[in-house]
Scaffold this motif. Structure first.
Motif, short mmCIF file in Angstrom:
data_model
loop_
_atom_site.label_atom_id
_atom_site.label_comp_id
_atom_site.label_asym_id
_atom_site.label_seq_id
_atom_site.Cartn_x
_atom_site.Cartn_y
_atom_site.Cartn_z
N VAL A 117 1.34 16.17 4.21
CA VAL A 117 2.09 16.22 5.47
C VAL A 117 2.87 17.52 5.63
CG1 VAL A 117 2.33 13.71 5.52
CG2 VAL A 117 4.15 15.09 4.50
N CYS A 118 2.81 18.43 4.65
CA CYS A 118 3.66 19.62 4.70
C CYS A 118 3.39 20.46 5.94
CB CYS A 118 3.48 20.47 3.44
SG CYS A 118 4.63 21.86 3.32
N GLY A 119 2.11 20.66 6.29
CA GLY A 119 1.79 21.46 7.46
C GLY A 119 2.33 20.85 8.74
N ASP A 120 2.17 19.56 8.91
CA ASP A 120 2.70 18.88 10.10
C ASP A 120 4.22 18.92 10.12
OD1 ASP A 120 0.13 18.29 10.93
OD2 ASP A 120 0.17 16.23 10.16
N TYR A 121 4.82 18.78 8.95
CA TYR A 121 6.29 18.83 8.86
C TYR A 121 6.81 20.18 9.31
CZ TYR A 121 10.83 19.17 6.42
OH TYR A 121 12.15 19.38 6.10
N VAL A 122 6.21 21.26 8.84
CA VAL A 122 6.66 22.60 9.23
C VAL A 122 6.43 22.83 10.73
CG1 VAL A 122 6.20 25.07 8.92
CG2 VAL A 122 6.42 23.57 6.93
N THR A 123 5.31 22.37 11.23
CA THR A 123 5.06 22.47 12.67
C THR A 123 6.16 21.76 13.45
OG1 THR A 123 2.67 22.62 12.37
CG2 THR A 123 3.44 21.90 14.53
N ARG A 124 6.57 20.60 12.97
CA ARG A 124 7.64 19.85 13.65
C ARG A 124 8.97 20.59 13.55
NH1 ARG A 124 10.79 18.53 16.31
NH2 ARG A 124 11.49 16.49 17.09
N ASP A 173 0.84 -1.20 0.00
CA ASP A 173 0.00 0.00 0.00
C ASP A 173 0.88 1.24 0.00
OD1 ASP A 173 -2.28 -1.59 0.15
OD2 ASP A 173 -2.26 -1.60 2.34
N VAL A 174 0.54 2.22 -0.83
CA VAL A 174 1.35 3.41 -1.03
C VAL A 174 0.63 4.64 -0.46
CG1 VAL A 174 2.41 4.95 -2.73
CG2 VAL A 174 2.46 2.46 -3.07
N VAL A 175 1.38 5.42 0.29
CA VAL A 175 0.90 6.72 0.79
C VAL A 175 1.68 7.80 0.04
CG1 VAL A 175 0.60 8.21 2.79
CG2 VAL A 175 0.41 5.72 3.05
N ALA A 185 7.82 11.83 6.92
CA ALA A 185 6.61 11.01 6.75
C ALA A 185 6.90 9.55 7.11
CB ALA A 185 6.11 11.11 5.32
N GLU A 186 8.06 9.04 6.68
CA GLU A 186 8.42 7.66 6.98
C GLU A 186 8.60 7.45 8.49
OE1 GLU A 186 10.84 4.09 7.59
OE2 GLU A 186 11.45 6.15 8.03
N ALA A 187 9.01 8.51 9.18
CA ALA A 187 9.25 8.41 10.63
C ALA A 187 7.96 8.47 11.44
CB ALA A 187 10.20 9.51 11.08
N VAL A 188 6.96 9.22 10.97
CA VAL A 188 5.79 9.47 11.82
C VAL A 188 4.50 8.82 11.34
CG1 VAL A 188 6.79 11.67 12.57
CG2 VAL A 188 5.13 11.65 10.69
N LEU A 189 4.42 8.49 10.06
CA LEU A 189 3.21 7.84 9.57
C LEU A 189 3.28 6.33 9.83
CD1 LEU A 189 2.69 9.60 6.10
CD2 LEU A 189 1.68 10.20 8.30
N ASP A 190 2.16 5.68 9.69
CA ASP A 190 2.10 4.23 9.89
C ASP A 190 2.55 3.55 8.60
OD1 ASP A 190 1.61 1.69 10.82
OD2 ASP A 190 -0.56 1.78 10.43
#
Length: 463
Positions: free
Chosen positions: A151-158, A74-76, A89-94
């Motif tokens: 994921v861009c918004g979450d990435y910038v927040t991080r 399955d691809v995200v 994304a690879e670090a925080v997504l399932d």
């Protein structure tokens, strides 16, 4: 089915080639099939996929995703962004792995793939194993799904988590690379005044090529800093995993110098910590880490090897001269130029000095860029071994971390076999130009004993 990759695209740290010449749509599909098989053998079922803004990236991404799903994974899809956003994304997504379609800082006709498997760098023998799976057609079958995630918004927040970097007037040059939109979002929340250059993603790179390790590519940023009277400027490569900086006086600050600035606040927080730097980095960096009470560790050049050594040693910080900077302290251990920018701003603030003053305090040195000497692919490793053996027979102390590095009262020089082409690379550093030319003459003489005749001084910028 089976597939054979052009062997030239099987690099040490990634897969990369010239689209339409050594890299084709069918290669992306075969890579997807092989990586899906590896992922499933490791117990994984989902993968994150991203891409840069090159004109060939949509085609390669589509074929890659088709291969992954045909392999039962399955691809995200996270869309266009810097490679560090894919690593995030690879670090925080399932998910169980990640692939970014990117040509990094290569010319615009090039493209390739950077890979992560279960939070670890995927390189060397792993890449050769993908080729073997493809050649044998030893692929698992399946029918994976595809979903899209922003994921861009979450990435910038991080990136901004725990920020305490003060307020500065900064120029940012994205070179029309994939980091542009994330930099726009980041500077929208960073304190201070921000002047942005070339944030629109354009695979033709109409303004300048996005490789900040080449000083000519920093001309627009230096002009911006001078014109607006900014405190400093930051520049990124095509996929946002390498950084360079310029101070208010227009001086270029290389990756090893940035690492030295980052080391000071880190070693106050983590006394005695190990900091890893590549063999191309200047001696001043290793001396500075030791002076600050840290443990300097020299290691092989290459973002995947640095990342792996960092994990192995538990080091909180690592970096390369080229501008790859890796953060494990309060982060995930991968190289991220945008996070490096945030941490650099913080380090300058905590120093109580301007970036210009920090550069003023650094030892003055003369250093070469990578000087590339074409040799036969079958000969390059042998030449380095011959040079090493002759030097050791003469009683010279040789550091064999990655090639041959020799330190003397005049400075140091390094000879390596290129990981990516039929060439030797030479670097040297000394206190002044005459001493630097003396070191290069020494290297020329020892290369001549192996039948390699070259005038290294002719390869230097005449200025």
């Amino acid at each position: 089915m089976s597939h054979r990759f052009d062997p030239t695209i099987l690099r040490e740290y990634d897969m990369r080639g010239v689209v339409g010449r050594t890299l084709f749509e069918k290669d992306a599909y075969a890579l997807g099939r092989s990586f899906a098989t590896r992922l499933r053998h490791a117990g994984g079922t989902r993968i994150a996929v991203g891409r840069d803004g090159r004109t060939s990236s949509p085609m390669l991404e589509a074929a890659l995703v088709a291969g992954l799903t045909a392999g039962g994974v399955d691809v995200v899809r996270i869309g266009i962004g810097p490679s560090p956003m894919l690593y995030y994304a690879e670090a925080v997504l399932d998910v169980d792995g990640g692939i970014h379609v990117t040509g990094s800082h290569n010319p615009k006709q090039d493209n390739g793939f950077k890979m992560v498997l279960q939070h670890r760098a995927f390189f060397g023998e792993d890449i050769q194993d993908l080729a073997a799976l493809a050649a044998d057609g030893d692929w698992l079958e399946g029918a994976g799904s595809v979903t899209d995630v922003d994921v861009c918004g979450d990435y910038v927040t991080r990136l901004m988590a725990g920020y305490g970097g003060g307020t500065y007037r900064i120029g940012w040059d994205c070179g029309n690379g994939a980091a542009g939109p994330a930099v726009e979002a980041l500077t929208g929340v960073l304190p201070g005044e921000h002047h942005l250059l070339f944030t629109q993603v354009d695979g033709e790179f109409p303004n300048h090529h996005p490789d900040p390790s080449i000083d000519a590519n920093l001309a627009d940023l230096k002009a911006l800093v001078a014109r607006e009277g900014l405190d400093f400027g930051l520049a990124f490569d095509g996929d946002g995993d390498r950084i360079a900086a310029v101070d208010a006086r227009g001086r270029t600050i290389a990756g090893d110098q940035i690492l030295g600035i980052l080391a000071e606040p880190l070693l106050r927080e983590l006394p005695g910590a190990t900091i890893v730097a590549d063999v191309k980095s200047g001696q001043a960096l290793f001396d500075r880490i030791a002076e600050l009470g840290g443990t300097p560790l020299m290691w092989k050049t290459g973002h995947a090897t640095l990342k792996s050594k960092m994990l192995e040693t538990g080091a909180p910080l690592a970096g390369e001269l080229s501008g790859h900077l890796f953060f494990a302290q309060d982060y995930y251990g991968f190289d991220d130029a945008l996070y490096a920018a945030v941490r650099l701003i913080r380090a300058v603030h905590l120093s109580g000095r301007s970036l210009t003053e920090l550069v003023d305090a650094m030892p003055a040195v003369e250093r070469t860029p990578d000087l590339r000497i074409p040799v036969a692919e079958t000969r390059k490793v042998g030449v380095v071994a011959e040079v090493r053996d002759r030097l050791m027979a003469q009683g010279v102390v040789v550091d064999e971390t990655d090639g041959v590095r020799v330190t003397s009262d005049s400075g140091w020089w390094l000879l390596r076999a290129s990981n990516t082409q039929g060439a030797l690379t030479v670097r040297a550093e000394a206190a002044d130009r005459p001493a630097l030319l003396g070191l290069l003459a020494t290297v020329e003489a020892t290369l001549a004993d192996s039948g390699v005749d070259i005038s290294l001084s002719d390869l230097l910028d005449p200025t």
